[in-house]
Enzyme design. Structure first.
Site: not given
Ligand code: AGP
Length: 611
Positions: A2, A74, A101, A487, A503, A606
């Protein structure tokens, strides 16, 4: 996750709110809305992207005013539809509230309200908070006090903003385990889930701490804790401007941010390499003194940066380093103590899994250090110390420049620990400092010679599965490259430690299978290069199409790879930072070739601010 904006001041608040929400779009959302107070409170909200809300405002204009709140949602509780969109109304439509949240105890609170005859329109936990605040406001007549009474009853994570038409020119906010920052203007003030919400108007900001409330008017900002005690918030200046948060002419934020990878490393190093040594002036040296173990925690790309850091920190500081996924670390009852340094890696500083793990680490007596790219974010404020990366705003959901900056910060930390415990020679230290300083230029070279990658991506547009192999510091790079392909291009991609090939994974090799191989330097002291070259021969013999990322002039690879992407000669510990760039570019180009949304991939946000 959000996006939140609040405004009080002389401007028409609708435009301020929509502009702020637009700059927060990258956080990922599925509905949006604003509430504005003139003589009365007016609200518009719609499922879908901001354009749907703008269309609604066009066809059904809001009565504008100078106080307002805005939200991009979200969905967590309740489908992404118009009714569940925020803001939520209460008190006969005179009060509006937005929430980021999860309120974990909303069901019992909702039952209490239902028993009093309150009628709910939505399925959300947020609407429960709106009715609770309305009930308290009717009793005490003060919006700040009303919200304060409510937040002490809420469990979970929340940022709340609330306005009431009987209290014009006031926006009240509260936060627990969720982001909220204050923007200070001239005769106007702002609230936002991050500084992008108000960067167009001011770069002067205040960080709001855990369990604190803020009341803003056009001329005042008051912060108290949940017990009502006044708090002096921590000021900071945002070091990037509004244009930095725009695409600046690039086809996507991701393309822009890959181009900024050299600068992200340079800015993260800036001021921290002094006379052949590392200086982390913003870090209390006591935090590193006497530690006998490091645990690096993070999620996704941040965790892979941690894995790269592990190799370097152990090599220099000669203390054990483990890397754990935040959400695993928190629940496995780890054996840690006050000589354990738990290092969280997080671009946003709001990832709930990592935040909860950091809080847990503190509660069990560990020392906690945050590596974070977002000033004033929650995780740094919950940690004993912070090393900020200076990659600038990373808007694309897929993390690129932040990864480079995170590895840089981990290297600075590793050298600082080694300086502190004396386990590194002056020569090794000076060489590493020199090689780190040279990294931005080497990254520029990699980016400048990447045109071939776009062509490759085009002829691989129909690829359904990609394997990636790496060894030593190249192994986390293989994992990171696989994540980017998942992704962005929505294809199956898997990274393996090259030594693991025989392996099991070699069973996946069939004619035409595309395999990226991150090849260690032939100058590597462990001569891992020869082992990886023989891996390439093994998979080529079974029909794989091998794309090797290898050091310029590595003649040993040429006869066996279908394609070679050269990277400059570099310190073997710097090479992962160079080798990852072609994988970032390839994933972006493959997604583009497939006509996919490079900046906002499906299903992703994000910052994952819920567990
Ligand atoms: C990475 O490209 C992704 N968007 C995701 O794995 C991200 O790295 C992860 O959610 C951690 O986010 P942060 O670094 O803001 O904690």
């Amino acid at each position: 996750m959000c996006g939140i904006v609040g405004y009080v001041g002389p401007r028409g608040s609708a435009a301020v709110l929509l502009g702020g929400l637009g700059r927060l779009e990258y956080r990922g959302y599925d509905s949006a809305g604003i509430a504005v107070i003139s003589d009365t409170l007016d609200l518009r909200k719609r499922a879908g992207k901001l354009v749907a809300l703008r269309d609604e405002l066009e066809s059904n204009p809001i009565v504008d005013g100078h106080t307002g709140i805005g939200h991009t949602r979200w969905a967590t509780h309740g489908a992404p539809n118009d009714v569940n969109a925020h803001p939520h109304l209460a008190d006969g439509g005179k009060l509006a509230l937005i929430h980021n949240g999860i309120i974990e105890n909303f069901a019992e609170l909702k039952a209490e309200l239902l028993a009093e005859g309150v009628e709910f329109l939505s399925e959300t936990d947020s609407e429960v908070a709106a009715h609770l605040v309305a009930r308290e406001y009717r009793e005490c007549g003060n919006l700040t006090e009303a919200l304060r009474r409510v937040v002490s009853r809420l469990h979970g994570a929340f940022t709340l903003l609330v306005v009431h038409e009987d209290a014009p020119n006031v926006v009240v906010g509260a936060r627990r385990n969720s982001p909220l920052v204050i923007g200070l203007g001239e005769g106007e003030n702002f609230l936002g889930s991050d500084v992008a919400a108000f960067i167009e108007y001011t770069r002067n900001a205040l960080a709001i701490g855990q369990d604190q409330l803020v009341t803003i008017t056009p001329t005042s900002v008051d912060v108290i804790d949940f017990d009502g005690n006044p708090v002096t918030p921590e000021p900071f200046e945002v070091t990037w401007d509004a244009s930095a948060a725009e695409k600046g002419g690039w086809s996507s934020f991701m393309a822009k941010e890959i181009s900024e990878e050299p600068q992200a490393v340079a800015d993260t190093l800036r001021g921290r390499l002094v006379d052949g040594r590392v200086e982390l002036s913003d870090l209390n040296p006591a935090l590193l003194s006497g530690i006998d173990r490091v645990v690096i925690i993070g999620c996704g790309t941040a965790a892979y940066a941690g894995m790269v850091g592990k190799y370097a920190i152990e090599q220099w500081a000669r203390i054990p380093v483990d890397v754990e996924l935040s959400h695993e670390f928190r629940y496995r009852d780890p054996v840690v103590n006050d000589r354990t340094l738990v290092v969280s890696v997080s671009q946003s500083g709001e990832t709930m899994d990592t935040l909860m793990a950091v809080k847990y680490a503190g509660e069990v007596g560990c020392r906690t250090l945050s590596i974070c790219n977002t000033q004033g974010a929650t995780i740094p404020r919950e940690s004993d110390g912070v090393i900020y990366t200076h990659a600038g705003p990373e808007v694309a959901v897929a993390s690129t420049k932040a990864f480079l900056a995170q590895v840089t910060a981990l290297y600075l930390l590793g050298l600082a620990i080694a300086q502190e415990n004396g386990n590194i020679s002056d020569t090794v230290l000076a060489d590493m400092v020199r090689d780190l300083a040279a990294t931005p230029d080497q990254l520029k070279t990699v980016i400048e010679h990447s045109e071939r990658i776009e062509t490759m991506a085009k002829w691989m547009a129909d690829t359904r599965a990609v394997l990636l192999l790496g060894r030593h510091v190249g192994y986390p790079v293989a994992l990171e490259g696989a994540l980017k392909l998942k992704e962005l291009a929505y294809i199956h991609a898997e990274g393996f430690a090259a030594g693991e090939l025989k392996h099991g994974p070699i069973a996946l090799i069939e004619p035409g299978q595309i395999v990226f191989v991150i090849v260690p330097s032939p100058r590597d002291p462990n001569s891992l290069n020869a082992k990886v070259v023989s891996n390439i021969q093994e998979i080529r013999a079974r029909g794989a199409r091998v794309i090797a990322i290898a050091e310029q002039g590595d003649a040993g690879v040429l006869p066996y790879a279908d394609e070679v992407i050269p990277i400059p000669l570099a310190n073997p510990l710097i090479e992962p930072m160079l080798a990852v760039v072609p994988l970032h570019i390839f994933a972006m180009e493959l997604a583009s070739a497939k006509g996919l949304d490079v900046d906002q991939p499906r299903n992703l946000a994000k910052s994952v601010t819920v567990e």
